[in-house]
Design a protein around this motif. Structure first.
Motif, PDB file in Angstrom:
ATOM      1  N   ARG A   1     -64.330 138.522  17.403  1.00  0.00           N
ATOM      2  CA  ARG A   1     -64.855 137.572  16.427  1.00  0.00           C
ATOM      3  C   ARG A   1     -64.322 137.871  15.025  1.00  0.00           C
ATOM      4  NH1 ARG A   1     -68.610 134.118  17.921  1.00  0.00           N
ATOM      5  NH2 ARG A   1     -69.364 134.214  20.066  1.00  0.00           N
ATOM      6  N   LEU A   2     -64.119 139.139  14.720  1.00  0.00           N
ATOM      7  CA  LEU A   2     -63.554 139.495  13.416  1.00  0.00           C
ATOM      8  C   LEU A   2     -62.120 138.996  13.290  1.00  0.00           C
ATOM      9  CD1 LEU A   2     -64.015 140.966  10.738  1.00  0.00           C
ATOM     10  CD2 LEU A   2     -63.206 143.068  11.836  1.00  0.00           C
ATOM     11  N   LYS A   3     -61.357 139.048  14.393  1.00  0.00           N
ATOM     12  CA  LYS A   3     -59.988 138.506  14.374  1.00  0.00           C
ATOM     13  C   LYS A   3     -60.002 137.018  14.047  1.00  0.00           C
ATOM     14  CE  LYS A   3     -58.132 141.807  17.736  1.00  0.00           C
ATOM     15  NZ  LYS A   3     -57.628 141.976  19.136  1.00  0.00           N
ATOM     16  N   LEU A   4     -60.939 136.296  14.642  1.00  0.00           N
ATOM     17  CA  LEU A   4     -61.038 134.863  14.349  1.00  0.00           C
ATOM     18  C   LEU A   4     -61.396 134.625  12.889  1.00  0.00           C
ATOM     19  CD1 LEU A   4     -62.848 133.341  17.472  1.00  0.00           C
ATOM     20  CD2 LEU A   4     -60.586 132.756  16.615  1.00  0.00           C
ATOM     21  N   ALA A   5     -62.367 135.379  12.377  1.00  0.00           N
ATOM     22  CA  ALA A   5     -62.805 135.192  10.990  1.00  0.00           C
ATOM     23  C   ALA A   5     -61.657 135.472  10.014  1.00  0.00           C
ATOM     24  CB  ALA A   5     -63.992 136.112  10.690  1.00  0.00           C
ATOM     25  N   ASN A   6     -60.933 136.553  10.229  1.00  0.00           N
ATOM     26  CA  ASN A   6     -59.829 136.898   9.328  1.00  0.00           C
ATOM     27  C   ASN A   6     -58.689 135.882   9.434  1.00  0.00           C
ATOM     28  OD1 ASN A   6     -61.006 139.221   8.214  1.00  0.00           O
ATOM     29  ND2 ASN A   6     -60.314 140.487   9.915  1.00  0.00           N
ATOM     30  N   HIS A   7     -58.434 135.393  10.648  1.00  0.00           N
ATOM     31  CA  HIS A   7     -57.367 134.400  10.814  1.00  0.00           C
ATOM     32  C   HIS A   7     -57.680 133.125  10.039  1.00  0.00           C
ATOM     33  CE1 HIS A   7     -54.432 131.718  12.639  1.00  0.00           C
ATOM     34  NE2 HIS A   7     -55.420 130.908  12.981  1.00  0.00           N
TER      35      HIS A   7
ATOM     36  N   LEU B   1     -62.391 127.985   5.179  1.00  0.00           N
ATOM     37  CA  LEU B   1     -63.567 128.796   4.855  1.00  0.00           C
ATOM     38  C   LEU B   1     -64.755 128.457   5.737  1.00  0.00           C
ATOM     39  CD1 LEU B   1     -63.429 128.879   0.942  1.00  0.00           C
ATOM     40  CD2 LEU B   1     -62.447 130.464   2.600  1.00  0.00           C
ATOM     41  N   TRP B   2     -64.829 127.214   6.195  1.00  0.00           N
ATOM     42  CA  TRP B   2     -65.962 126.827   7.046  1.00  0.00           C
ATOM     43  C   TRP B   2     -65.949 127.640   8.338  1.00  0.00           C
ATOM     44  CZ3 TRP B   2     -65.488 123.227  11.474  1.00  0.00           C
ATOM     45  CH2 TRP B   2     -66.713 123.005  12.093  1.00  0.00           C
ATOM     46  N   LEU B   3     -64.814 127.704   9.001  1.00  0.00           N
ATOM     47  CA  LEU B   3     -64.729 128.463  10.252  1.00  0.00           C
ATOM     48  C   LEU B   3     -64.791 129.959  10.004  1.00  0.00           C
ATOM     49  CD1 LEU B   3     -62.072 126.454  12.298  1.00  0.00           C
ATOM     50  CD2 LEU B   3     -64.521 126.647  12.758  1.00  0.00           C
ATOM     51  N   SER B   4     -64.170 130.449   8.931  1.00  0.00           N
ATOM     52  CA  SER B   4     -64.204 131.890   8.661  1.00  0.00           C
ATOM     53  C   SER B   4     -65.633 132.343   8.370  1.00  0.00           C
ATOM     54  CB  SER B   4     -63.285 132.237   7.493  1.00  0.00           C
ATOM     55  OG  SER B   4     -63.773 131.728   6.276  1.00  0.00           O
ATOM     56  N   ASP B   5     -66.383 131.549   7.606  1.00  0.00           N
ATOM     57  CA  ASP B   5     -67.781 131.915   7.322  1.00  0.00           C
ATOM     58  C   ASP B   5     -68.612 131.930   8.600  1.00  0.00           C
ATOM     59  OD1 ASP B   5     -66.991 132.030   4.725  1.00  0.00           O
ATOM     60  OD2 ASP B   5     -68.093 130.262   4.052  1.00  0.00           O
ATOM     61  N   HIS B   6     -68.356 130.964   9.474  1.00  0.00           N
ATOM     62  CA  HIS B   6     -69.092 130.921  10.742  1.00  0.00           C
ATOM     63  C   HIS B   6     -68.858 132.189  11.552  1.00  0.00           C
ATOM     64  CE1 HIS B   6     -70.561 129.483  14.643  1.00  0.00           C
ATOM     65  NE2 HIS B   6     -69.409 129.931  15.150  1.00  0.00           N
TER      66      HIS B   6
END
Length: 378
Positions: A154-160, A167-172
């Motif tokens: 999940r951290l890989k997704l947030a950083n990507h 920002l919407w997807l990274s914050d999620h």
């Protein structure tokens, strides 16, 4: 007795009355025409070569049911089918919920909203593929109880998504990282602190300062207690202090009430001092001294401004030292101590001249001239 009939001529042929055999007259053939030459002989290829050169008829390809659906349905629909076929029900539910939430938010914004021009998540194939990859990895890790693996995916997704500006997807996914980190019990809560730090930065980017302060304070409390360090031997406690110092400074800028601004700047000074960063501490002391001076409390202002001057001497900041002298002179002017005012203005003028600050040097000379003029000292 019948009489003999005369001979009959047909097309140049003469028939003898005595013989029934026609006798053809001799004819001379005409030369070939130059306008219409005789056709050349056509060479025909062997049958085997003709057969090979003929295009082969394509054989019908049998497609599976899923392959057939790829041509009939949208990319998002097909991706959902593939995820479900693999048994990843949690990944499907999360991706579907994100697509649905985005559509609801766009519809709620109204027809004239600028968000109507945004590309829907369901039509962004690269993002869907990235979520499919890492969410299925997270679900596989969850099945075997590897919560650290869930957090990492999940951290890989947030950083990507942060890198590409979504920002919407990274914050999620930063929020989901915190939810996953709270279930990890074998790392002394370090990932919990990291997750709070990431969420604090996410809130700060959106100017949600109160929420950011709550997450940074959680990170600060954990880092101060555990004394963690990074691979580069950087203290996470100092990093947490710097985040809070920066945030409290931003909050102070939003306050129009001087008392509220001073309370935020006091916290800023405390965090800067605790981080052992002398430059940051000096900047915070200078801002707090100016705030006290605006509030009319020259004694407190002098306390922090003199502290700033001492710190500037320590790291040899000549420009900062000049700023401190100018601010201290104004505080003494408020108190009516003209000798101290002249002393610090002279220091300010000398430092400004030494560092090549012409405007600052002009200000110092102008202030000194005004003071001498008021004292009738020409």
């Amino acid at each position: 007795m019948a009489s003999t009939l005369p001979g009959i001529h047909l097309n140049g042929a003469r028939f003898s009355t005595k013989l029934n055999n026609p006798v053809m007259t001799e004819r001379i053939p005409s030369p070939p025409s130059k306008c219409n030459p005789a056709p050349s002989k056509v060479l025909r290829r062997p049958r085997e070569q003709r057969v090979r050169s003929q295009p082969k008829q394509s054989q019908p390809v049998e497609l599976s049911k899923l392959e057939t659906q790829r041509y009939r349905n949208s990319y998002f629909h097909t991706l959902c089918l593939e995820v479900l076929k693999g048994g990843f029900h949690r990944a499907f539910a999360e991706v579907f919920a994100l697509v649905k939430d985005q559509q609801i938010n766009i519809d709620a914004a109204g027809a004239n909203s600028l968000v109507q021009d945004r590309t829907l998540l369901a039509d962004q194939h690269a993002k869907l593929d990235r979520m499919k990859q890492h969410l299925t990895e997270a679900e596989l890790a969850l099945r075997i109880g590897d919560m650290q693996g869930v957090y990492s995916s999940r951290l890989k997704l947030a950083n990507h998504f942060l890198e590409i500006g979504d920002l919407w997807l990274s914050d999620h996914f930063f929020q989901s990282c915190l939810d996953s980190a709270l279930t990890i019990t074998d790392d002394d809560k370090r990932v919990v602190g990291e997750a709070h730090c990431n969420l604090g930065l996410a809130c700060e980017r959106r100017k949600q300062f109160d929420d950011a302060a709550a997450h940074f304070e959680e990170f600060y409390a954990l880092a101060k207690e555990k004394q963690w360090r990074t691979g580069g031997d950087v203290s996470l406690h100092s990093e947490a202090c710097e985040h809070l110092r920066r945030l409290y400074t931003a909050i102070a800028d939003t306050h129009r009430n001087t008392d509220e601004e001073i309370q935020c700047l006091i916290k800023t000074c405390e965090m800067a001092k605790e981080s052992n960063d002398k430059r940051r501490e000096g900047e915070s002391s200078y801002r707090l001294g100016l705030a006290y001076e605006r509030a009319g409390d020259s004694e407190m202002a002098l306390q922090y401004l003199i502290r700033y001057m001492d710190l500037c001497r320590g790291y040899k900041d000549q420009e900062g030292l000049g700023k401190a002298c100018e601010a201290i002179a104004k505080c003494y002017e408020r108190q009516g101590k003209l000798d101290e005012v002249v002393h610090y203005l002279q220091m300010f003028g000398e430092l400004a001249e030494k560092t090549g600050q012409q405007k600052a040097h002009c200000r110092a000379c102008s202030c000194l001239g005004s003071i001498h003029n008021s004292l009738v000292q020409y």
